[in-house]
Design an enzyme around this catalytic site. Structure first.
Site, mmCIF file in Angstrom:
data_model
loop_
_atom_site.group_PDB
_atom_site.id
_atom_site.type_symbol
_atom_site.label_atom_id
_atom_site.label_comp_id
_atom_site.label_asym_id
_atom_site.label_seq_id
_atom_site.Cartn_x
_atom_site.Cartn_y
_atom_site.Cartn_z
ATOM 1 N N SER A 47 0.828 -1.207 0.000
ATOM 2 C CA SER A 47 0.000 0.000 0.000
ATOM 3 C C SER A 47 0.861 1.255 0.000
ATOM 4 O O SER A 47 0.592 2.206 -0.748
ATOM 5 C CB SER A 47 -0.924 0.003 1.214
ATOM 6 O OG SER A 47 -1.775 -1.123 1.199
ATOM 7 N N TYR A 110 -12.943 -5.792 -4.164
ATOM 8 C CA TYR A 110 -14.188 -5.283 -4.724
ATOM 9 C C TYR A 110 -15.354 -6.216 -4.446
ATOM 10 O O TYR A 110 -16.285 -5.861 -3.759
ATOM 11 C CB TYR A 110 -14.089 -4.999 -6.234
ATOM 12 C CG TYR A 110 -15.332 -4.321 -6.788
ATOM 13 C CD1 TYR A 110 -15.575 -2.981 -6.503
ATOM 14 C CD2 TYR A 110 -16.255 -5.011 -7.558
ATOM 15 C CE1 TYR A 110 -16.722 -2.361 -6.977
ATOM 16 C CE2 TYR A 110 -17.393 -4.392 -8.032
ATOM 17 C CZ TYR A 110 -17.615 -3.072 -7.742
ATOM 18 O OH TYR A 110 -18.753 -2.463 -8.202
ATOM 19 N N TYR A 136 -2.515 -10.695 3.449
ATOM 20 C CA TYR A 136 -2.564 -9.289 3.839
ATOM 21 C C TYR A 136 -3.996 -8.941 4.220
ATOM 22 O O TYR A 136 -4.891 -8.969 3.375
ATOM 23 C CB TYR A 136 -2.074 -8.454 2.654
ATOM 24 C CG TYR A 136 -1.888 -6.974 2.867
ATOM 25 C CD1 TYR A 136 -2.076 -6.358 4.097
ATOM 26 C CD2 TYR A 136 -1.500 -6.173 1.795
ATOM 27 C CE1 TYR A 136 -1.885 -4.996 4.262
ATOM 28 C CE2 TYR A 136 -1.307 -4.805 1.950
ATOM 29 C CZ TYR A 136 -1.505 -4.222 3.178
ATOM 30 O OH TYR A 136 -1.320 -2.868 3.328
ATOM 31 N N LYS A 165 0.065 -10.354 7.463
ATOM 32 C CA LYS A 165 0.209 -8.959 7.857
ATOM 33 C C LYS A 165 -1.173 -8.442 8.215
ATOM 34 O O LYS A 165 -2.087 -8.463 7.384
ATOM 35 C CB LYS A 165 0.799 -8.106 6.740
ATOM 36 C CG LYS A 165 0.881 -6.625 7.112
ATOM 37 C CD LYS A 165 1.227 -5.732 5.943
ATOM 38 C CE LYS A 165 1.246 -4.272 6.409
ATOM 39 N NZ LYS A 165 1.469 -3.330 5.279
#
Length: 305
Positions: A47, A110, A136, A165
């Site tokens: 990110s 999404y 993640y 994570k």
């Protein structure tokens, strides 16, 4: 030998030129600096690295630059997330070809899908990469948290998934993940993505952090994680130093342009260019300049390394 995710791993910024292309020399210099500051690994195209803004060719080039710059000194955990399983698997294949050590993947983005479907997604990513996978969890952006039962199933049934994570605001989510996985798989790594939670997460049994702030204040974060890992004194002081800079996340919305601008203001990267839409750049640059003006100069940071 299976890679172990532990310690302090910077989620790398992706420096850009004035024209908006990837600044490969600046990226290599950032990696070199972080490796010399004793980070335990690096994470490109997460990110913090604006992974959503780069096409496949740019992603490959970023990863090749990072792998060359690291030169086998620390592991490279490459972000490979995409909208769909097919897209994510394509990025995972590219990452493997670039020579990374493991891949980091979000669930499908999404569409809301079942836990069975998410499990199959991560298995497909492992198949495509042929490398260890770190899952993640970032429900603040995906709106689809990885349930403890799903993490347990991944830990038990898919040995190629080596950890998770957790970019979550509630430390109870970290303890739930540990309780779900560690009794079945003691080697399964759990790391936090929020610097303010590092002490609580590691005291609960987590293995470290993947940190965006590590691009800007690596010494403070290396010292914090090292003290917590090894039971050394100084963890409280290190955490206070980190928290004094935690307002970096409020310099822009989303946070990454502000972090880039702060990094540039402190001389950590050459310039503050980004692809994410954070509105007019002037207010971000002004806020970052004011933030950096009251921080320790970069030269003093380096002298203390």
């Amino acid at each position: 030998m299976m890679m172990k995710l532990s310690g302090l791993w910077p989620a790398l910024l992706t420096p850009l030129t004035e024209g908006g292309d990837v600044d490969h020399p600046a990226l290599a210099a950032l990696v070199e600096d972080l490796v010399l500051r004793r980070v335990d690994g690096v994470v490109p195209l997460g990110s913090t690295g604006e992974f959503t803004e780069f096409n496949a060719a740019e992603r490959r080039a970023v990863l090749e630059t990072v792998v060359r710059a690291v030169d086998h000194r620390v592991p490279v955990l490459a972000g490979v997330s995409g909208l769909s399983t097919a897209e994510t698997c394509g990025h995972a294949t590219i990452a493997a070809e670039a020579g990374v050590d493991a891949v980091l993947a979000l669930p499908p983005v999404y569409w809301k899908v079942s836990d069975d479907r998410i499990f199959d997604h991560f298995v497909s990513v492992a198949d495509a990469a042929g490398l260890p996978v770190v899952v993640y969890d970032f429900p603040g952006l995906t709106a689809q948290p990885l349930a403890p039962a799903l993490l347990r199933r991944l830990a038990v049934e898919e040995p190629r998934v080596i950890g998770a994570k957790l970019t979550v605001r509630d430390v109870m989510a970290v303890t739930a993940a540990l309780a779900a996985t560690r009794p079945h798989r003691p080697d399964f790594s759990i790391v936090t993505g929020f610097e303010d939670l590092i002490p609580a997460a590691m005291w609960a049994g987590a293995d470290g952090a993947i940190s965006g702030m590590a691009n800007v204040i690596p010494d403070e974060l290396v010292a914090l994680v090292d003290a917590l890992e090894n039971g050394r004194p100084g963890a409280t002081e290190s955490h206070r130093a980190v928290m004094a800079d935690f307002d970096i996340y409020g310099l822009s919305e989303p946070a990454i342009p502000g972090i880039k601008a702060a990094a540039a203001a402190l001389g950590r990267i050459p310039r503050a260019n980004w692809r994410l839409d954070a509105g007019p750049e002037g207010p971000v640059l002004d806020a970052a300049a004011a933030w950096a003006a009251v921080r320790q100069p970069t030269s003093q940071r380096k002298d203390a390394a």
